[in-house]
Design a protein around this motif. Structure first.
Motif: not given
Length: 511
Positions: A486-495
């Motif tokens: 199971v993975f937590s999905v986090q948005s990359n702020d520097n994307y």
């Protein structure tokens, strides 16, 4: 009549010149007798379409007999040359029905004849449409691409595939077939993400097997274990060491010896004769003194910054899942993936019964499940977009979301694009039943259950019964799991959004 139709008509008309041989003034003998073939052509067209012929037909390379220029190309297949010649006349080259070896031959021919736009077209075609074939023949393709400067697009793709997906290729038998140019290109990279001692072992094996006077000793004595390398050279002569040093002269300077732990110096010492004295002294001083300011010019350890902490999922598969999150019709590449997949739970390590303790109320999550005893190497999984992901109240009701999905895909690194992937999104009429929270059991999607995992290790079963999510993601409704994560999905702020994407072959996945 459109511009495109006018160009098509022009291409067709000029192509007729090749069929009728009108006013041909060039005869090209292609291949070797008795399998050679003679082609008639027009010097003006050849010189206009090929930088190679522009020079060759205006120099001493060709010999004239009356009004006809005679030219020979013994190193090229007649079939390959005919396809290239037709392209030069009508601008058409069909690759769909060609196998990989023929496409690579066409690519090499385009390179030799210096037809730049054709080289670009073939390289992009291979990457976008035949990537699975490349992945299954990485060494062969990389050898060809690395030996030709103009094929940098294909070379870089192969290097990315190895560094991102399959660094274990260093320990494979096929690694020993690498050309020196390809090996040097790999060793120059900072992002291999491998222990330097393992790289040294593999490079030594490559050097020994590619040194004629030594390769028999490797095949007879070493087998598959790199540890035997430490005692392999006890009977070598000084000439043997000289031969190995010559083979590895371009590779040894690229080994980052300072990042091989001192405890593994026993792997280096038996081969100290082939390592430059100043490099050995630098390595020893580095370990004795430590990372002092005097050693700021030491290369950094190799790290793959976009690898994912997973035993089941590679970074390219994670990028495909990320594109499904955003409903993109084109898949992100690993470098352009705008999400980070942070490992929360691995059943084989944490124990299945700790799922809720590690994964409840952590935000959006992705579940990845390896199906046991499956010849198709299938992974199944799902995405829960809810901020309160897997809450644990007793008899929790279903929760609705339209952003969730479940899927299946091939777990093999050789087929990492989405040709074999199946994606199912929740049907509108079942939106309120998208996620179920079972306080005593594993994750559950839909009422089918469309995807459910039993957390009892004594009965590692799961179900993929189609109801709320459409279409079906597997051929069988029940499976046994080997492991799941199971993975937590986090948005990359520097994307930063860019065009570094791989083309998707099955647009219907997103319908």
């Amino acid at each position: 009549m459109t511009t495109e139709s006018l160009l098509a008509r022009l291409s067709k008309d000029i192509g007729k010149l090749l069929e009728f041989n009108d006013e041909c003034n060039v005869v090209i003998k292609v291949g070797v007798t008795p399998s050679h073939h003679e082609f008639k052509a027009h010097s003006l067209i050849l010189r206009a379409r090929s930088s190679y012929f522009y020079t060759a037909l205006s120099s001493d390379w060709a010999r004239s007999q009356g009004n006809v220029i005679r030219f020979e190309k013994p190193n090229m297949s007649p079939n390959i040359f005919e396809a290239i010649l037709r392209y030069m006349y009508n601008g058409i080259l069909k690759l769909e029905d060609q196998d990989l070896s023929d496409i690579l031959d066409l690519l090499c021919a385009a390179d030799e004849l210096m037809i730049g736009e054709l080289m670009d077209y073939i390289q992009n075609y291979l990457i976008q449409n035949r990537s699975t074939l490349i992945d299954e023949n990485l060494i062969e393709v990389l050898n060809i691409a690395a030996s030709r400067i103009a094929l940098s697009t294909l070379k870089n793709y192969c290097l990315e595939e190895i560094t991102l997906l399959n660094p274990s290729i260093f320990e494979s038998k096929s690694f020993l077939n690498l050309d020196e140019n390809a090996l040097v290109a790999l060793l120059e990279r900072d992002d291999l993400g491998m222990d330097e001692s393992k790289i040294w072992d593999s490079v030594l094996k490559w050097g020994i097997i590619n040194t004629p006077c030594l390769n028999c000793s490797l095949e007879d004595k070493i087998g598959s274990s790199n540890d035997s390398l430490t005692s392999l050279n006890y009977e070598w002569t000084s000439e043997d060491f000289d031969a190995l040093e010559k083979t590895l002269k371009n590779c040894i300077p690229l080994i980052r010896f300072c990042h091989i732990p001192a405890i593994e110096f026993h792997k280096i010492k038996p081969y100290s004769k082939i390592i430059p004295k100043e490099l050995l002294e630098k390595m020893i001083d580095y370990h004795l003194v430590g990372n002092s300011p005097n050693y700021n010019n030491i290369q950094p350890p190799r790290i793959c910054n976009i690898q994912i902490d997973s035993e089941l999922l590679n970074s390219k598969q994670a990028a495909i899942i990320a594109s499904w999150l955003d409903r993109n019709h084109r898949s992100y590449s690993p470098k352009s993936n705008p999400y980070t997949f942070k490992l929360l739970f691995r059943a084989s390590v944490d124990g299945p019964d700790l799922f809720h303790k590690k994964c409840d109320n952590v935000g959006p999550t992705v579940i990845i499940i390896k199906v046991r005893d499956n010849v198709d190497n299938v992974l199944v999984g799902g995405y829960n977009p809810l901020n309160i992901s897997w809450k644990r109240p007793w008899f929790s009701p279903a929760r609705g979301t339209k952003g969730g999905f479940i899927f299946s895909m091939d777990s093999s690194v050789k087929t990492i694009l989405d040709k074999n992937a199946k994606l199912a999104r929740v049907a509108p009429e079942y939106k309120e039943y998208a996620i179920y929270d079972h306080p005593w059991d594993g994750p559950c999607f839909g009422t089918g259950p469309d995807l459910w995992v039993n957390i009892n290790p004594k009965n590692p079963i799961g179900y993929t019964t189609k109801k709320c999510y459409q279409p079906s993601i597997t051929n069988s409704e029940m499976f046994y799991w080997e492991d799941w994560e199971v993975f937590s999905v986090q948005s990359n702020d520097n994307y930063i959004d860019n065009t570094d994407v791989y083309s998707m072959d099955t647009i219907s996945l997103y319908d």
